[in-house]
Structure formats: C-alpha cells, structure tokens
Design a protein around this motif. Structure first.
Motif, mmCIF file in Angstrom:
data_model
loop_
_atom_site.group_PDB
_atom_site.id
_atom_site.type_symbol
_atom_site.label_atom_id
_atom_site.label_comp_id
_atom_site.label_asym_id
_atom_site.label_seq_id
_atom_site.Cartn_x
_atom_site.Cartn_y
_atom_site.Cartn_z
ATOM 1 N N GLU A 1 -6.906 -8.665 -2.445
ATOM 2 C CA GLU A 1 -7.759 -7.964 -1.486
ATOM 3 C C GLU A 1 -7.982 -8.774 -0.212
ATOM 4 O OE1 GLU A 1 -8.308 -8.101 -4.695
ATOM 5 O OE2 GLU A 1 -8.910 -6.138 -5.475
ATOM 6 N N LEU B 1 -7.604 2.634 -1.935
ATOM 7 C CA LEU B 1 -6.222 2.159 -1.898
ATOM 8 C C LEU B 1 -5.450 2.639 -3.117
ATOM 9 C CD1 LEU B 1 -6.984 -1.597 -1.100
ATOM 10 C CD2 LEU B 1 -6.310 0.151 0.556
ATOM 11 N N GLN B 2 -4.253 3.147 -2.870
ATOM 12 C CA GLN B 2 -3.306 3.432 -3.942
ATOM 13 C C GLN B 2 -2.146 2.464 -3.767
ATOM 14 O OE1 GLN B 2 -2.116 7.518 -4.064
ATOM 15 N NE2 GLN B 2 -1.038 7.335 -5.995
ATOM 16 N N LEU B 3 -1.910 1.610 -4.763
ATOM 17 C CA LEU B 3 -0.914 0.555 -4.634
ATOM 18 C C LEU B 3 0.466 1.023 -5.062
ATOM 19 C CD1 LEU B 3 -2.955 -2.443 -6.147
ATOM 20 C CD2 LEU B 3 -2.829 -1.691 -3.754
ATOM 21 N N LEU C 1 -13.267 -2.339 -0.552
ATOM 22 C CA LEU C 1 -11.959 -1.841 -0.980
ATOM 23 C C LEU C 1 -12.092 -1.269 -2.391
ATOM 24 C CD1 LEU C 1 -9.636 -4.764 0.189
ATOM 25 C CD2 LEU C 1 -10.148 -2.639 1.407
ATOM 26 N N ARG C 2 -11.498 -0.099 -2.583
ATOM 27 C CA ARG C 2 -11.545 0.561 -3.897
ATOM 28 C C ARG C 2 -10.135 0.948 -4.300
ATOM 29 N NH1 ARG C 2 -14.450 6.455 -5.149
ATOM 30 N NH2 ARG C 2 -13.796 6.596 -7.341
ATOM 31 N N ILE C 3 -9.650 0.382 -5.381
ATOM 32 C CA ILE C 3 -8.310 0.711 -5.867
ATOM 33 C C ILE C 3 -8.398 1.928 -6.784
ATOM 34 C CG2 ILE C 3 -6.341 -0.096 -7.213
ATOM 35 C CD1 ILE C 3 -6.999 -2.920 -6.278
ATOM 36 N N TRP D 1 -14.508 -3.809 -4.470
ATOM 37 C CA TRP D 1 -14.409 -5.140 -3.883
ATOM 38 C C TRP D 1 -15.213 -5.192 -2.598
ATOM 39 C CZ3 TRP D 1 -12.589 -7.412 0.624
ATOM 40 C CH2 TRP D 1 -12.328 -8.794 0.564
ATOM 41 N N PHE E 1 -0.976 -7.955 -5.508
ATOM 42 C CA PHE E 1 -1.922 -7.564 -4.469
ATOM 43 C C PHE E 1 -3.171 -8.428 -4.531
ATOM 44 C CE2 PHE E 1 -5.632 -4.979 -3.174
ATOM 45 C CZ PHE E 1 -5.307 -4.822 -1.840
ATOM 46 N N CYS F 1 -3.720 5.397 1.427
ATOM 47 C CA CYS F 1 -5.083 4.903 1.624
ATOM 48 C C CYS F 1 -5.919 5.945 2.341
ATOM 49 C CB CYS F 1 -5.091 3.591 2.403
ATOM 50 S SG CYS F 1 -4.697 3.758 4.139
ATOM 51 N N ILE G 1 0.825 -1.207 0.000
ATOM 52 C CA ILE G 1 0.000 0.000 0.000
ATOM 53 C C ILE G 1 0.859 1.257 0.000
ATOM 54 C CG2 ILE G 1 -1.849 1.245 1.160
ATOM 55 C CD1 ILE G 1 -2.603 -1.520 -0.032
#
Length: 545
Positions: free
Chosen positions: A485, A475-477, A505-507, A534, A483, A457, A454
């Motif tokens: 979830e 989330l910013q990966l 969860l939202r990327i 997600w 990755f 976030c 991560i």
C-alpha cells in the motif's frame, strides 16, 4: 469555437453526415421513413446478423411492418408503451421495429433489473404489453404487490414469441391492413431507463429524430462508410448498441449483434463476421488487454473501435497490440455523440472536441460561464430539432431540473483547454472536498490505474474527523502481483497534488457495478470506513508538499 482535426475516415464520414442530412430532411427522420427508403436503395443487401438469423434491408422493413400489425392486432396503439425484457436476440429487434413503425413506444428493460428497481420501471412506464424472454419471466413473480405488470404478456422462447393465449405469434395472421404512419420526428420512439445509481431510474424519452442523429453522429465520429460491418456485443437495451443499428441502416452497412461479450472469442468473432468497426467500454478493453497474447491478435479487418472511457495510458498499447485505434468522446442517453477524438487520439483520455450539432457551456454554481482551463458543469443544447431527449417519462420535476434555462445540465464537471479540446474532471456528485480543495476522483483513478499492480479502482469520499472529506480508493488487484500500500501512495505522490493523494485504501475482490459496467460509488460511499481499511495516517508517513 470548435476545433477538430479528423482522420481521413472521419472526413469521409463528415461528408456522409452532410449527405444524409440532406437526403433525410427534418420531416423524414422517423424509422418508418428510414426503413422504407433504405429498403428501396439496398434491397437484398444484408443489414442484420444475429446468431443464425440474417435479414436484408428489404426484409427488415417487411419485418417492421409485420410486427407492427401483430402489435396492432393485440390492441397496442400509438403512444402505448411496450416493455421488452430481453437479452441480445433478434426478437428484441422485431418488437422494437414493430413499435417504431406503428408509433408505439418501445421500453427496453435492463436484464439485470430486479425487485423494487424493476417495479419502479413498471409503475413508471405502465406498459400495455410486456414482451419477456422466458428466463426472465420468474422475476415478475417476486415483484411487490401492486406493481403495474400488464395482463398482456408475450414470452420469447427458444423457437419464437408466444402470445398470452399460448399461440406462436408467427402462426397467427398479421393481416394485410395498411398502417398509416402516425409518427413524427418529435414523437418518442423509445424510453431508455438509466441505471439509477443515486436514485430511482429515470426513463429518458428518446424522439424518433434523436435516434436518427445518434446514427449520424456516431458514424461521423467513427468514420463509418458504406459497406462497413458494425459488430457490437453491448446490451441492446442501451443506447450504444441500439444506435449502432441506425448507423448501419443509414450508411448501407451490416449490423452484427452478438449475444454477449466474450473476451476469449471477441477477435475470433470479429474475423468470422468480417467486422470493420466495433464498440467497447473501458472494462471490455481492459479485459481484452488482459488476455494472453496471440500471434493473430492483428489478424482481422477491424479498422476502428469506439473506446468510451478507455484510460489514456491504455490507448497506445491497445493500438500496438491489436492494430485498432480507439475513438473516445462524450455522450449520454439524454444528449448525443457530439464530442469525439481523432483516431488515434491527439489527447488520449480526453473527451475530444465539440463537433457540429450542439452548443456547449461550462458554468459555475451561479450558471455563469467560466474561462478556458477552469472546471465547471457542462451544459448542452442541440442545434438540430429533436436531436436530444425530450425529458424524463412521468417525472416532470426531474425534467425541469435537468433542462434548466433550456440547457441540459449534465451533472459533469469538465474543462476546456486553450487548444479547444475538452477534459472530463468528475461527476459533480463524485467530487471530493478535502482541506478546502476540490479533488477529482477521475484524476485520482487515472493515476492509480497506471500502477502495474492495479486492475481496477474507484476513488470516493469518506467522512473526515477534521470536517469535509478524506480520499478513499477501492482497489482490485491483478492476479498474482506483489502489492504494498505504501508503495502505491509514493507512486501517487509524485503524480498528484498533495491534497489528492488517498488516505484510505480498500482492497476488494470485485467492484460493485451497475448493469452497464459503471462502478456503483454510492455503495462504496455508504460503506464508509470499513474494518481492515488501510489508513495512511497510521503509518506515520508524511506526504511531501
């Protein structure tokens, strides 16, 4: 009861705090007096460095007086607002210093403001004069009809300031009239506009003495001492970079104002400038840590850095890699820097301890103090005259609301631990109510950020079909990571209360940010549950209780 175990540098700075408080009694806490007195003391010593520009203490005082005359010649009088729409340039300082000397009110404009947000600031402040950097001039052509843009406009160009009639400001005669100072420590020296993440920006009225105390208290926290070089790349239209000037002025230091933050050049600039103290936000520290390691990462003179909001788990690796301990703490434009940690912190990620200069209460919804270990809203009031803001400009209702019972209501939920240090829990408006429990978005974020995949976030509430709310996290990966979830949920499950583990969860490619790097959670909340998000409930996995 307060408790603070300062470092040796902080102890010396505390001695300086006491000395400066005595050298400048309450009546002398105006920028006019500070400049005059320090110019006599330090004379040719360099105070300001900005690009190729260098000003000694004596020259800085002369510039303030000269630009006060320029402003007065243009018809600006005591109490008039002068809007300054500029990036980090020496011309910004020229106008700010001239305003402070004259008794006009500097009104810095966030360079990212546009459209209705900029129009609101113009209509609220009603400036007599607008001083605008040329590259920002076009944004004023697109403002809504009726916006109160002044007719008197000066432009900052590559070769200096040009007046409304097209003349170079420095080519005009400033005159030699004596300007009798009309300011007192309680007079407003600047109106600083908040980011306005949940509503229209509020103009914080900052008294002359508040900026004096910003310089004193910040220097105390950082252990600033005479001869230090203070380097900042933060925007000068905000409190942090502006008060760094006061730290330098009061302590006989150099003030290095960088044009902007550059991760690849940051430590090079620290070496070139001879910086001993510098200033970072959480995102800046993370960006520096993400840079490729260099053999000369510790090859600099920086002794300490402000590390506002840097997550606790990042502080020790930052120290190990760069050799720079971070001072964390708590402050706001309306208050002052009166909570801070030792360097390095004895409780990384905390607000630190309450230092002399303010009183603090933590209260429940009935304004009743809560015991140690229980979260509530933080209320503050100063013990030094005019060391906090005096209110919000042109917004009496908001002022009364924030200063209920003569305590400033921060809107932050914090708790005091039995060991007397304070911990930030959440913004009241960011708290998430789930299954009858209050979930701290900040605590969720700290856990998620400690996961190796991560980069950034933000935890926020979304509506639940069961009533109340569900926990969602954007989330910013980190680039190139693998990755999953559900792996993240299992990671969080062992570190959070069951009711705080995120459901959604939202990327995202990038976080929506304010101009000073804070996540615009209002945007995420407004988006709600978006397509492709997600959902833990759809996996069939059950969180253990």
């Amino acid at each position: 009861m307060t408790h603070l175990e300062p470092t040796s540098e902080q102890r010396q700075a505390i001695d300086n705090y006491s000395r400066i408080s005595k050298e400048f009694p309450p009546k002398d806490r105006t920028l006019y007096t500070l400049l005059k007195r320090q110019a006599e003391k330090y004379r040719d010593k360099i105070l300001v460095s900005c690009g190729d520009v260098r000003w000694s203490f004596e020259q800085t005082a002369q510039i303030a007086e000269t630009y006060a005359r320029y402003l007065a010649n243009a018809g600006v009088i005591v109490g008039d607002r002068v809007a300054i729409h500029s990036s980090n340039r020496h011309e910004f300082l020229q106008i700010y210093l001239g305003c402070a000397w004259l008794g006009a009110i500097a009104t810095p404009i966030n360079t990212a403001f546009r459209g209705t947000q900029l129009a609101h600031v113009m209509n609220n402040a009603e400036p007599k004069l607008l001083v605008v950097e040329s590259k920002f001039r076009p944004v004023y052509e697109d403002l809504p009809e009726g916006t109160k843009v002044p007719s008197l406009i000066w432009q900052i160009k590559d070769d200096g300031i040009v007046t409304s009639d097209g003349a170079d400001l420095i080519s005009s005669d400033a005159g030699d009239m004596t300007l009798v100072p009309c300011t007192t420590p309680g007079h407003t020296v600047a109106i600083l506009y908040t980011s306005g993440t949940t509503g229209p920006s509020k103009g914080v009225c900052c008294p002359q003495a508040q900026m004096f105390w910003w310089g004193v208290y910040s220097a105390r926290a950082l252990g600033v001492r005479e001869g230090d070089v203070l380097m900042t790349a933060l925007p000068v239209f905000h409190t942090n970079a502006l008060n760094t000037f006061y730290q330098a002025l009061l302590n006989g230091c150099g003030y290095v104002l960088e044009s902007k933050f550059s991760a690849s050049r940051f430590w090079d600039r620290a070496r070139e400038s001879g910086a001993t103290v510098t200033y970072l936000l959480s995102a800046m520290a993370a960006i520096l840590m993400a840079q490729p390691a260099r053999g000369n990462d510790k090859d600099h003179r920086v002794r300490v850095a402000l590390g506002g909001g840097v997550p606790g788990p990042m502080q020790a690796p930052f120290l190990q890699r760069f050799g720079v301990p971070l001072v964390d703490g708590y402050a706001s434009t309306e208050t002052n820097f009166i909570f801070y940690t030792p360097a390095p912190s004895d409780h990384p990620g905390s607000m630190g301890y309450l230092a002399p200069g303010a009183e603090a209460l933590i209260v429940d919804e009935h304004q009743t103090p809560v015991p140690d270990g229980e979260a509530g809203e933080l209320l503050l009031r100063p013990t030094e005259p005019y060391s906090f803001a005096s209110g919000y400009f042109g917004m009496p209702g908001k002022t009364v609301e924030a200063w209920q019972n003569l305590w400033f209501h921060t809107g932050d939920r914090v708790l005091r631990e039995p060991a007397n240090y304070y911990r930030f829990i959440d913004r009241k408006k960011d708290a998430i109510r789930r299954r009858g429990e209050n979930v701290s978005s900040w605590e969720v974020e700290q856990v998620i950020l400690s996961h190796p995949a991560i980069k950034a976030c933000a935890a926020y509430p979304v509506p639940s079909e069961l009533g109340e709310e569900e926990v969602a996290v954007a989330l910013q990966l980190k680039p190139g990571v693998r990755f999953d979830e559900l792996d993240l949920i299992k990671f969080a499950e062992s570190r959070l209360a069951y009711f705080a583990v995120p459901r959604f969860l939202r990327i995202v490619a990038d976080m929506p940010l304010t101009e000073n790097g804070k996540v615009k959670k209002v945007v995420l909340r407004a988006d709600g549950i978006v397509e492709g998000m997600w959902d833990l409930d759809r996996t069939g996995y059950k969180i253990k209780r």
